[in-house]
Design a protein around this motif. Structure first.
Motif, short mmCIF file in Angstrom:
data_model
loop_
_atom_site.label_atom_id
_atom_site.label_comp_id
_atom_site.label_asym_id
_atom_site.label_seq_id
_atom_site.Cartn_x
_atom_site.Cartn_y
_atom_site.Cartn_z
N VAL A 286 0.84 -1.19 0.00
CA VAL A 286 0.00 0.00 0.00
C VAL A 286 0.88 1.24 0.00
O VAL A 286 1.79 1.38 0.82
N VAL A 287 0.61 2.14 -0.94
CA VAL A 287 1.31 3.42 -1.03
C VAL A 287 0.27 4.52 -0.99
O VAL A 287 -0.78 4.43 -1.64
N ARG A 288 0.55 5.58 -0.23
CA ARG A 288 -0.41 6.67 -0.07
C ARG A 288 0.06 7.92 -0.81
O ARG A 288 1.20 8.37 -0.61
N ASN A 289 -0.79 8.47 -1.67
CA ASN A 289 -0.51 9.79 -2.24
C ASN A 289 -0.59 10.83 -1.13
O ASN A 289 -1.53 10.81 -0.33
N PRO A 290 0.36 11.76 -1.06
CA PRO A 290 0.29 12.81 -0.02
C PRO A 290 -0.87 13.76 -0.21
O PRO A 290 -1.33 14.40 0.74
N ARG A 291 -1.37 13.86 -1.44
CA ARG A 291 -2.54 14.69 -1.73
C ARG A 291 -3.32 14.02 -2.86
O ARG A 291 -2.80 13.16 -3.56
N ASN A 292 -4.54 14.44 -3.03
CA ASN A 292 -5.39 13.84 -4.05
C ASN A 292 -4.93 14.26 -5.45
O ASN A 292 -4.86 15.45 -5.76
N LEU A 293 -4.63 13.26 -6.29
CA LEU A 293 -4.13 13.50 -7.64
C LEU A 293 -5.12 13.13 -8.72
O LEU A 293 -4.91 13.43 -9.89
N GLY A 294 -6.21 12.44 -8.36
CA GLY A 294 -7.15 11.96 -9.36
C GLY A 294 -6.79 10.56 -9.80
O GLY A 294 -5.65 10.12 -9.68
N TYR A 295 -7.77 9.84 -10.34
CA TYR A 295 -7.55 8.43 -10.63
C TYR A 295 -6.55 8.18 -11.76
O TYR A 295 -5.82 7.18 -11.74
N VAL A 296 -6.47 9.11 -12.73
CA VAL A 296 -5.53 8.89 -13.84
C VAL A 296 -4.09 8.88 -13.34
O VAL A 296 -3.32 7.95 -13.62
N ARG A 297 -3.72 9.87 -12.56
CA ARG A 297 -2.34 9.94 -12.06
C ARG A 297 -2.08 8.87 -11.01
O ARG A 297 -0.94 8.41 -10.84
N THR A 298 -3.12 8.46 -10.30
CA THR A 298 -2.94 7.40 -9.30
C THR A 298 -2.68 6.06 -9.98
O THR A 298 -1.80 5.29 -9.54
N PHE A 299 -3.40 5.76 -11.04
CA PHE A 299 -3.09 4.54 -11.80
C PHE A 299 -1.70 4.61 -12.41
O PHE A 299 -0.96 3.61 -12.43
N GLU A 300 -1.32 5.77 -12.90
CA GLU A 300 0.01 5.93 -13.46
C GLU A 300 1.08 5.63 -12.42
O GLU A 300 2.07 4.94 -12.69
N ALA A 301 0.87 6.13 -11.19
CA ALA A 301 1.83 5.87 -10.11
C ALA A 301 1.90 4.39 -9.77
O ALA A 301 2.98 3.83 -9.55
N ALA A 302 0.75 3.73 -9.74
CA ALA A 302 0.73 2.30 -9.42
C ALA A 302 1.46 1.49 -10.48
O ALA A 302 2.21 0.55 -10.16
N MET A 303 1.25 1.82 -11.74
CA MET A 303 1.93 1.11 -12.82
C MET A 303 3.44 1.33 -12.76
O MET A 303 4.23 0.41 -13.02
N ALA A 304 3.86 2.53 -12.38
CA ALA A 304 5.29 2.83 -12.29
C ALA A 304 5.96 2.06 -11.16
O ALA A 304 7.16 1.75 -11.23
N LEU A 305 5.20 1.72 -10.12
CA LEU A 305 5.75 0.98 -8.98
C LEU A 305 5.85 -0.52 -9.22
O LEU A 305 6.52 -1.23 -8.48
N SER A 306 5.18 -1.00 -10.25
CA SER A 306 5.15 -2.45 -10.49
C SER A 306 6.45 -2.93 -11.11
O SER A 306 7.16 -2.18 -11.77
#
Length: 240
Positions: free
Chosen positions: A52-72
């Motif tokens: 589980v990784v927490r965004n420090p602020r709300n970025l919206g679902y597009v950028r959140t999926f982008e972050a998750a894919m980058a961590l994989s």
């Protein structure tokens, strides 16, 4: 998985995912600054395959999926929403299709009815057909007119194709799934999987709404998708 205030359904979804994963798979959950305890509920499941990784602020679902894919770091990345249910066999079906072609998109049904969604354009059951996988221009036209049933929650990407998909274009403010399909069309690497791999939960808080758009919003969306097609083709040419 991208999560945001999904405490009502996220545990059910996570358990359905874990039942499909192998011992060396991982579930990366990037939470978009939830205020309802969503990440804590996921962590409390206590499975070592979950990160589980927490965004420090709300970025919206597009950028959140982008972050998750980058961590994989897996050979194939499968996307998941926070409120659906994986169908038995989904992991292997989508992973095999993406490993073969690069990007895979499958069919889904509505949780509770087992019925497919209906096209907002034709009203007919919305289904992907394997035989149309390589019809790149036709598929892209269907995207532009709003008649293409590509959903990120039913898609997978092979690792070596990720540099074409990510980072998402800066102008992409919605429809990361249509962007991924557009990249697949531009690279001739999209595979339609006819099997149903997901039961989609419909409720008022879905990120993608079945309600019709206003004219201005619809036009802006179409302009964004045209830009996405040119950007996808640029990336494909640069990678050759």
């Amino acid at each position: 998985m991208a999560t945001y205030n999904g405490a009502a359904f996220v545990e059910h979804q996570v358990h359905s995912i874990l039942s499909e994963l192998r011992a060396d798979d991982e579930l990366i959950v990037v939470d978009d600054a939830s205020t309802d305890g969503t990440p804590e509920r996921v962590e409390a499941i206590g499975d070592g395959r979950i990160r589980v990784v927490r965004n420090p602020r709300n970025l919206g679902y597009v950028r959140t999926f982008e972050a998750a894919m980058a961590l994989s770091d897996g050979d194939v990345v499968l996307l998941a929403d926070q409120d659906d249910e994986w169908v038995t066999g989904r992991r292997d079906v989508l992973a095999a299709a993406a490993a073969s072609t690069g990007i895979a998109a499958s069919n889904l049904v509505i949780l509770g009815t087992e019925e497919p969604l209906r096209s907002p354009v034709t009203g007919r059951p919305w289904r992907l057909r394997a035989k149309s996988s390589r019809h790149a221009l036709r598929n892209e036209l269907r995207i532009l007119v709003g008649d293409a049933p590509y959903f990120g929650c039913a898609m997978a990407v092979r690792r070596d194709v990720l540099p074409l998909v990510t980072p998402f274009p800066a102008f992409l403010t919605e429809s990361h799934d249509l962007w991924m399909a557009t990249v697949g069309n531009a690279a001739r690497s999209l595979q339609h999987v006819e099997e149903t791999t997901l039961r989609r939960r419909l409720h008022e808080s879905n990120a993608s709404s079945p309600r019709p758009r206003g004219v201005r919003s619809a036009v802006a969306s179409r302009v964004m998708l045209v830009r996405a097609w040119f950007e996808a083709r640029r990336r494909v040419r640069a990678a050759r």
